[in-house]
Design a protein around this motif. Structure first.
Motif, PDB file in Angstrom:
ATOM      1  N   TYR A 108       0.830  -1.209   0.000  1.00  0.00           N
ATOM      2  CA  TYR A 108       0.000   0.000   0.000  1.00  0.00           C
ATOM      3  C   TYR A 108       0.866   1.262   0.000  1.00  0.00           C
ATOM      4  O   TYR A 108       0.669   2.163  -0.818  1.00  0.00           O
ATOM      5  N   THR A 109       1.813   1.314   0.916  1.00  0.00           N
ATOM      6  CA  THR A 109       2.676   2.503   0.975  1.00  0.00           C
ATOM      7  C   THR A 109       3.569   2.603  -0.255  1.00  0.00           C
ATOM      8  O   THR A 109       3.882   3.706  -0.720  1.00  0.00           O
TER       9      THR A 109
ATOM     10  N   ILE B 219       1.963   4.384  -3.263  1.00  0.00           N
ATOM     11  CA  ILE B 219       1.684   5.817  -3.134  1.00  0.00           C
ATOM     12  C   ILE B 219       2.943   6.654  -2.928  1.00  0.00           C
ATOM     13  O   ILE B 219       3.153   7.664  -3.607  1.00  0.00           O
TER      14      ILE B 219
ATOM     15  N   SER C 121      -4.551   0.816  -4.642  1.00  0.00           N
ATOM     16  CA  SER C 121      -4.631   1.324  -3.273  1.00  0.00           C
ATOM     17  C   SER C 121      -5.988   1.033  -2.648  1.00  0.00           C
ATOM     18  O   SER C 121      -6.076   0.674  -1.464  1.00  0.00           O
TER      19      SER C 121
ATOM     20  N   VAL D  44      -6.555  -1.220   0.754  1.00  0.00           N
ATOM     21  CA  VAL D  44      -7.237  -0.686   1.939  1.00  0.00           C
ATOM     22  C   VAL D  44      -8.412  -1.589   2.327  1.00  0.00           C
ATOM     23  O   VAL D  44      -8.632  -1.877   3.512  1.00  0.00           O
TER      24      VAL D  44
ATOM     25  N   ASP E 199      -6.648   9.572  -5.641  1.00  0.00           N
ATOM     26  CA  ASP E 199      -7.721   9.015  -4.837  1.00  0.00           C
ATOM     27  C   ASP E 199      -9.039   9.184  -5.588  1.00  0.00           C
ATOM     28  O   ASP E 199      -9.097   9.782  -6.669  1.00  0.00           O
TER      29      ASP E 199
ATOM     30  N   SER F 235      -5.123  13.229   4.506  1.00  0.00           N
ATOM     31  CA  SER F 235      -4.897  12.033   3.693  1.00  0.00           C
ATOM     32  C   SER F 235      -3.602  11.334   4.069  1.00  0.00           C
ATOM     33  O   SER F 235      -3.492  10.107   3.996  1.00  0.00           O
TER      34      SER F 235
ATOM     35  N   TYR G 198      -3.699   8.272   6.778  1.00  0.00           N
ATOM     36  CA  TYR G 198      -3.940   6.857   6.479  1.00  0.00           C
ATOM     37  C   TYR G 198      -3.083   6.318   5.332  1.00  0.00           C
ATOM     38  O   TYR G 198      -3.001   5.103   5.149  1.00  0.00           O
ATOM     39  N   THR G 199      -2.429   7.205   4.561  1.00  0.00           N
ATOM     40  CA  THR G 199      -1.581   6.706   3.482  1.00  0.00           C
ATOM     41  C   THR G 199      -0.123   6.549   3.888  1.00  0.00           C
ATOM     42  O   THR G 199       0.599   5.724   3.322  1.00  0.00           O
TER      43      THR G 199
END
Length: 321
Positions: free
Chosen positions: A80-81, A84, A111, A115, A187, A282, A285-286
């Protein structure tokens, strides 16, 4: 008969090839500091989560359902990280990221699927603790290896299928030429705002699906812990109650962080707020949440701490040789 808005959209969509993700270009004086900070956080996040995956995989006493789900959760956080932060860092160096609409939707798809997978995994971890504490005699049967693998695979498949539905609907939208997206990643809101065609269908789909997933998951987690707390209070010894609760505390901390940040983003009013403030929310959580997970589990989980100490000692002995 084609409306004026439709004609304008058809005219603007001609020649659309790329969006420009502005990232943090509105804060040029802070770019060096932000780059160093985000790069450091990214390295710590990936290292910490991969360390948990490797530790769980290589220590036999951690081959239990609880740590199996934890390893999967850490694996999700790594990807996930990674989906981004590196593009965001690249944009800081180059003055923005040129990205095609299809690539932008692909980033959202990845992403979004990750999540949703995390949401499902956190729910499964609550169920695992519920079975372990409330039905200890049936734990081995209810949470066998094949059962855990099927639950995890189901979480991954369901998450990306749901994300695919949204991505397909987004790909059917038309976009204006020379679109600027004042964000550091693609997003859902950024993509919808860039569209010049009707977005009501995809917005309704996302609202319904995300509401069902988040509310059902949160309700299941809360109900599981109500039963867990009731079972813990019935344990006669104080030591037994402390031991039972300690196995849940790390998971509770991660759940609180994960759902807390989502509530801040999607429930707290954002109308009229500065765009940089929205970006800051944002980032919770990112960037921040994936880093907090390994910190919480290494600080609050004795088994993980002991396994890491043993690995460190073995590495020291190996280097001395």
């Amino acid at each position: 008969m084609i409306s004026l808005t439709s004609k304008l959209c058809l005219e603007n969509v001609t020649g659309v090839t790329e969006f420009l993700l502005l990232g943090f270009q509105m804060l040029p004086q802070l770019k060096p500091f932000l780059f160093i900070m985000f790069f450091t956080i990214y390295l710590l996040t990936v290292t910490g989560n991969l360390l948990i995956v490797v530790t769980v995989s290589t220590h036999a006493h951690l081959h239990s359902p609880m740590y199996f789900f934890l390893a999967n959760l850490s694996f999700v956080e790594v990807w996930y990280t990674t989906s981004i932060v590196p593009p965001m860092l690249s944009g800081m160096l180059t003055g923005g990221i040129m990205i095609s609409p299809s690539s932008c939707i692909s980033q959202f798809h990845i992403s979004g699927g990750l999540v949703t997978s995390e949401c499902f995994l956190l729910t499964m971890m609550a169920y695992d603790r519920y079975v372990a504490i409330c039905y200890p005699l049936h734990y081995a049967k209810l949470m066998g290896q094949s059962h855990c693998i099927m639950l995890t695979l189901s979480a991954w498949v369901a998450a990306f299928l749901l994300s695919s539905i949204t991505s397909i609907l987004l790909s059917m939208l038309q976009f204006s030429r020379n679109t600027f997206i004042d964000h550091f990643f693609c997003d859902f809101n950024s993509i919808v705002n860039a569209a010049c065609s009707d977005t009501s269908v995809v917005e309704m789909e996302v609202f319904v699906v995300s509401s069902i997933i988040s509310s059902v998951s949160l309700i299941l987690i809360i109900v599981s812990y109500l039963y867990i707390i009731a079972a813990i209070l019935r344990i006669p010894s104080e030591r037994g109650r402390h031991r039972a609760f300690s196995t849940c505390s790390s998971h509770l901390a991660v759940v609180s962080t994960f759902f807390g940040t989502l509530i801040i983003i999607y429930v707290a009013p954002t109308n009229g707020q500065n765009l940089n403030i929205n970006k800051a929310f944002s980032l919770l959580y990112t960037v921040a949440t994936p880093l907090l997970n390994p910190i919480v589990y290494t600080l609050r989980n004795k088994d993980i701490r002991d396994a890491l100490k043993k690995r460190s000692l073995r590495n020291v002995v190996f280097l001395k040789k």
